[in-house]
Design a protein around this motif. Structure first.
Motif, PDB file in Angstrom:
ATOM      1  N   LEU A 160      30.001  22.031  58.812  1.00  0.00           N
ATOM      2  CA  LEU A 160      31.377  21.553  58.962  1.00  0.00           C
ATOM      3  C   LEU A 160      31.404  20.144  59.541  1.00  0.00           C
ATOM      4  N   CYS A 161      30.530  19.872  60.496  1.00  0.00           N
ATOM      5  CA  CYS A 161      30.501  18.542  61.099  1.00  0.00           C
ATOM      6  C   CYS A 161      29.980  17.494  60.123  1.00  0.00           C
ATOM      7  N   GLU A 162      29.056  17.875  59.263  1.00  0.00           N
ATOM      8  CA  GLU A 162      28.607  16.958  58.209  1.00  0.00           C
ATOM      9  C   GLU A 162      29.745  16.686  57.237  1.00  0.00           C
ATOM     10  N   GLN A 163      30.462  17.726  56.855  1.00  0.00           N
ATOM     11  CA  GLN A 163      31.568  17.587  55.909  1.00  0.00           C
ATOM     12  C   GLN A 163      32.672  16.676  56.437  1.00  0.00           C
ATOM     13  N   HIS A 164      32.936  16.752  57.742  1.00  0.00           N
ATOM     14  CA  HIS A 164      34.047  15.993  58.326  1.00  0.00           C
ATOM     15  C   HIS A 164      33.570  14.803  59.162  1.00  0.00           C
ATOM     16  N   ASP A 165      32.279  14.506  59.119  1.00  0.00           N
ATOM     17  CA  ASP A 165      31.692  13.372  59.830  1.00  0.00           C
ATOM     18  C   ASP A 165      32.035  13.391  61.315  1.00  0.00           C
ATOM     19  N   VAL A 166      31.630  14.469  61.983  1.00  0.00           N
ATOM     20  CA  VAL A 166      31.912  14.671  63.397  1.00  0.00           C
ATOM     21  C   VAL A 166      30.603  14.671  64.179  1.00  0.00           C
ATOM     22  N   LEU A 167      30.594  13.975  65.320  1.00  0.00           N
ATOM     23  CA  LEU A 167      29.424  13.974  66.191  1.00  0.00           C
ATOM     24  C   LEU A 167      29.375  15.269  66.995  1.00  0.00           C
ATOM     25  N   VAL A 168      28.160  15.695  67.330  1.00  0.00           N
ATOM     26  CA  VAL A 168      27.976  16.937  68.071  1.00  0.00           C
ATOM     27  C   VAL A 168      27.238  16.647  69.375  1.00  0.00           C
ATOM     28  N   VAL A 169      27.883  16.979  70.478  1.00  0.00           N
ATOM     29  CA  VAL A 169      27.240  16.927  71.789  1.00  0.00           C
ATOM     30  C   VAL A 169      26.924  18.364  72.178  1.00  0.00           C
ATOM     31  N   SER A 170      25.654  18.682  72.295  1.00  0.00           N
ATOM     32  CA  SER A 170      25.243  20.056  72.580  1.00  0.00           C
ATOM     33  C   SER A 170      24.661  20.140  73.988  1.00  0.00           C
TER      34      SER A 170
END
Length: 395
Positions: A189-199
């Protein structure tokens, strides 16, 4: 490794023990709240710090090759994750890192998603920077498990304003270890919507099924290129007061931007004691950690069994990770204010209130089980006595 040894932490400027009257309004509550342990750090850590003290000079310190190698080796052995030394960026804590990442990689008005109930600073690091907080509440099943609401997450992402999601993996306070399938779905989903992920993976070492934690950046090349993995030895080895975290950033461009944010606030210099303790912990702390996990699990099983036998109004499910129990007191039928008052004033136990983790956590409390068995037994004795009295008064 005598985890039954009681170490007196009062009058040591301990946040957990010495601020009880201020936080709870009483001076005799048993502190089972702040997420640090009542155990001494591993012997290897103590030895390393003694050696550093004996040297006698505490000047500016480098993030050495041996320091980085200790981290890369740990990640490979504990999590089957191969990382490069240059990906490791020091930061004085995971929470400061979260704040810097929100500031550096989003703009005022951008949306940032968190999954609630969750560690309270997740809220403040977003709102304090003028970003719009979007909550993706976890779903509590009838079996007492928490699962992600992917339909709600997709709806939030579809608006096009979300720039970042902050994951808690493993999750604090509910204790879930997210499966590879769950994390992969987020990655897609983050790839699809170009969202950064802080884990935030600060609890990754505190898992009860070896190998079950999946570092988010290990999922795929795209996941690695859009993620920041926040780690530290602090929770694992009880050295939180040394203010040393390691943010693992595989993407060179993102790492350089994060380094600029650190330098902007002059936060990029590791401390000599933090460096010595962290390196020793990762090099020599594995056996101690395994023993710790066994002991803490024993505490949790004792609490679960005692509650099931003596206090059926209360519900608790063992977590998959962390040394924190997420206890459901809703069966007592109290408002959140009344519940907190009951636990503090009647049971004389100080826990973290569920509502501080989110509005969807009323009636829950977080209990720290990184304590001696004697402390756990005392807590249950106090709670049981208070509930017995409550039952009598309700008749």
């Amino acid at each position: 490794m005598n985890f039954d040894l009681t170490i007196n932490r009062t009058r040591t400027a301990s946040l957990k023990w010495d601020i009880i009257p201020t936080v709870f309004g009483v001076d005799d509550a048993l502190p089972m709240w702040v997420a640090d342990m009542d155990f001494a750090a591993p012997p290897a850590v103590v030895r390393a710090m003694h050696a550093r003290v004996e040297h006698g000079v505490f000047g500016y310190t480098l993030q050495t090759e041996t320091y980085n190698e200790a981290i890369t080796s740990w990640m490979e052995k504990r999590h089957n994750w191969s990382i490069k030394p240059e990906w490791i960026q020091y930061c004085p804590g995971v929470v400061p890192a979260l704040s810097l990442l929100v500031e550096a990689f989003t703009e005022p008005g951008d949306q940032v998603i968190i999954q609630t109930p969750v560690y309270p600073p997740f809220y403040s690091v977003v709102k304090d920077h003028g970003r719009e907080l979007v909550q993706n509440p976890l779903i509590l099943t009838e079996q007492g498990d928490y699962v992600m609401d992917f339909e709600d997450l997709e709806r939030s992402l579809s608006g096009g304003r979300v720039k970042m999601i902050i994951l808690c993996s493993p999750h604090n306070p509910v204790g879930r270890v997210w499966t590879k399938e769950e994390l992969s779905r987020i990655a897609s989903l983050c790839e699809q919507h170009d969202v950064l992920v802080v884990s935030d993976e600060i609890h990754a070492d505190l898992i009860y099924k070896t190998g079950s934690h999946t570092p988010f950046a290990s999922l795929s090349e795209d996941a690695a290129m859009r993620s920041f993995i926040c780690t530290a030895a602090s929770k694992t080895f009880n050295i939180a007061g040394l203010n040393t975290a390691n943010i693992i950033i595989p993407n060179d461009t993102l790492r350089r931007r994060f380094d600029k944010a650190l330098q902007r606030y002059a936060l990029g210099s590791i401390t000599p004691m933090g460096a010595a303790a962290t390196e020793a912990a990762y090099r020599e702390g594995g056996e101690w950690l395994d023993a710790l996990l066994s002991y803490v699990r024993g505490n949790m099983e004792y609490i679960r069994d005692f509650i099931q036998e003596h206090m059926p109004e209360v519900k608790v499910k063992l977590p998959q990770a962390t040394y924190l129990l997420w206890i459901d007191f809703r069966g007592l039928g109290m408002s959140d204010e009344d519940l907190n008052r009951f636990l503090v004033q009647k049971a004389k136990i100080g826990m973290n209130r569920g509502v501080t983790f989110g509005k969807n956590a009323e009636g829950f409390m977080r209990m720290n089980m990184a304590c001696t068995r004697a402390t756990a037994e005392e807590a249950m004795s106090r709670l049981h006595a208070a509930i017995v009295q409550w039952r009598k008064e309700a008749e």
